[in-house]
Design an enzyme around this catalytic site. Structure first.
Site, PDB file in Angstrom:
ATOM      1  N   HIS A  90      28.272 -17.340  -6.787  1.00  0.00           N
ATOM      2  CA  HIS A  90      29.633 -17.631  -6.307  1.00  0.00           C
ATOM      3  C   HIS A  90      30.184 -16.452  -5.516  1.00  0.00           C
ATOM      4  O   HIS A  90      30.779 -16.633  -4.444  1.00  0.00           O
ATOM      5  CB  HIS A  90      30.539 -17.940  -7.504  1.00  0.00           C
ATOM      6  CG  HIS A  90      31.992 -18.035  -7.156  1.00  0.00           C
ATOM      7  ND1 HIS A  90      32.628 -19.233  -6.887  1.00  0.00           N
ATOM      8  CD2 HIS A  90      32.950 -17.073  -7.026  1.00  0.00           C
ATOM      9  CE1 HIS A  90      33.896 -19.007  -6.606  1.00  0.00           C
ATOM     10  NE2 HIS A  90      34.118 -17.704  -6.687  1.00  0.00           N
ATOM     11  N   GLU A  91      30.004 -15.247  -6.034  1.00  0.00           N
ATOM     12  CA  GLU A  91      30.517 -14.064  -5.333  1.00  0.00           C
ATOM     13  C   GLU A  91      29.769 -13.829  -4.023  1.00  0.00           C
ATOM     14  O   GLU A  91      30.375 -13.450  -3.012  1.00  0.00           O
ATOM     15  CB  GLU A  91      30.420 -12.832  -6.240  1.00  0.00           C
ATOM     16  CG  GLU A  91      31.263 -12.914  -7.504  1.00  0.00           C
ATOM     17  CD  GLU A  91      32.713 -13.271  -7.220  1.00  0.00           C
ATOM     18  OE1 GLU A  91      33.237 -12.864  -6.161  1.00  0.00           O
ATOM     19  OE2 GLU A  91      33.326 -13.977  -8.037  1.00  0.00           O
ATOM     20  N   HIS A 127      31.167 -15.946  -1.309  1.00  0.00           N
ATOM     21  CA  HIS A 127      32.330 -15.360  -0.628  1.00  0.00           C
ATOM     22  C   HIS A 127      31.874 -14.413   0.480  1.00  0.00           C
ATOM     23  O   HIS A 127      32.496 -14.340   1.540  1.00  0.00           O
ATOM     24  CB  HIS A 127      33.201 -14.598  -1.630  1.00  0.00           C
ATOM     25  CG  HIS A 127      34.091 -15.484  -2.443  1.00  0.00           C
ATOM     26  ND1 HIS A 127      34.952 -16.397  -1.876  1.00  0.00           N
ATOM     27  CD2 HIS A 127      34.272 -15.583  -3.787  1.00  0.00           C
ATOM     28  CE1 HIS A 127      35.613 -17.032  -2.830  1.00  0.00           C
ATOM     29  NE2 HIS A 127      35.216 -16.558  -3.997  1.00  0.00           N
ATOM     30  N   GLU A 149      37.905 -21.114  -2.919  1.00  0.00           N
ATOM     31  CA  GLU A 149      37.222 -21.085  -4.212  1.00  0.00           C
ATOM     32  C   GLU A 149      36.315 -22.304  -4.361  1.00  0.00           C
ATOM     33  O   GLU A 149      35.187 -22.195  -4.849  1.00  0.00           O
ATOM     34  CB  GLU A 149      38.246 -21.025  -5.352  1.00  0.00           C
ATOM     35  CG  GLU A 149      38.984 -19.698  -5.457  1.00  0.00           C
ATOM     36  CD  GLU A 149      38.047 -18.519  -5.692  1.00  0.00           C
ATOM     37  OE1 GLU A 149      37.024 -18.690  -6.403  1.00  0.00           O
ATOM     38  OE2 GLU A 149      38.312 -17.433  -5.165  1.00  0.00           O
TER      39      GLU A 149
END
Length: 310
Positions: free
Chosen positions: A131-132, A135, A207
């Site tokens: 997930h990071e 980004h 998100e």
């Protein structure tokens, strides 16, 4: 390219906002001060905001010899995503959380708390890290760090408005401030709300996008969905010493449980994020208990998720 335009728009909007607030608080002197502050903040936001955030949380860089499993997972996922290997940091806090920062994929950082490493199994940790890295891949990180710095500037102006109301403005003369005593007190109250709104303008949709991209990087959505369920269960139990200006950078809101922080939450509801990952409907009674799903249901949910991406 889209997020680069957003970064420029954010810098421009925040510069204008700081000038207006400075003029309202201290007249011409306040506007001059705000202009100097805005120029400085714009420069430091681009070059140093990531370093400021890491220092704020006392994060320490680690190498393979210090955190072999963590480093190895980041290395594998970075390769899956087609990204350069980011620097890896550990935050000395027991609250489970994580964030990514940096000005571009070539200067990216992934940071996790000690609590996250203790709580997650390997698959869940990979989901969080993916997930990071999403980004980073989606180029959200510069916008996030700029927003954190600018939100901090707004909080600083709120403090100046409060003391300005007490001592008569920047120049010590009530005539310098168009707002007057009562107006400056109102500004001191509203400015923190403005800081929260700045974070919200970064858009909660990023998100959702990072969840979807992260699931692709990891290879399936199960690890991230289960990790989010765990984070939802533990975030209220173990408080995190976090700055409101940086709340939007974390995978889940580090200010959970605080009423004002919930009202201006920078994150979409966890149950909705989990539902999108698993292909299920969000449960009205709370976040779905991802870890308790049967293996068959998890496989069906993963299939629905990948079908939705086609």
């Amino acid at each position: 390219m889209g997020n680069q335009i957003k970064s420029v728009m954010l810098l421009t909007a925040m510069t204008a906002f700081l000038l207006i607030v400075g003029q309202l608080i201290g007249g011409r002197a306040g506007m001059t001060f705000a202009l100097i502050m805005a120029v400085g903040m714009n420069f430091f936001s681009y070059w140093y905001s990531d370093k400021i955030v890491l220092k704020m949380y006392r994060a320490k860089e680690v190498n393979p010899g210090q955190a072999l499993e963590l480093y190895g997972i980041v290395q594998r996922l970075s390769s899956n995503a087609g990204l350069p290997m980011p620097k890896v940091y550990i935050i000395p806090q027991q609250a489970p959380n994580a964030f990514a920062t940096g000005r571009n994929p070539d200067h990216a950082v992934v940071a996790v708390t000690e609590g996250l490493l203790n709580l997650m199994n390997r698959e869940e940790l990979a989901g969080v890290l993916a997930h990071e890295l999403a980004h980073v891949k989606n180029r959200d990180i510069l916008i996030g760090t700029i927003a954190a710095t600018m939100a901090g500037a707004v909080m600083f102006l709120a403090s100046m408005a409060k003391w300005g109301a007490i001592f008569g403005g920047f120049g010590g003369n009530d005539d310098d401030s168009p707002l007057g005593f009562a107006g400056m007190l109102i500004m001191a109250i509203l400015a923190p709300i403005g800081a929260a709104l700045i974070q919200m303008t970064i858009s909660r949709t990023r998100e959702y996008q990072a969840d979807a991209t992260g699931a692709q990087i990891a290879g399936n959505p199960k690890g991230l969905a289960n990790a989010l369920a765990k984070l939802g269960a533990y975030s209220g139990r173990i408080p995190m010493d976090a700055e409101p200006a940086t709340a939007h950078m974390f995978i889940v809101n580090p200010l959970s449980g605080k009423s004002l922080a919930t009202l201006f939450s920078t994150h979409p509801p966890l149950e909705e994020r989990i539902a999108r990952l698993t292909g299920a409907r969000p449960q009205s009674g709370g976040a779905p208990s991802g870890p308790e799903r049967t293996a068959r249901n998890a496989e069906d949910s993963a299939k629905d998720f990948w079908d939705s991406l086609k």
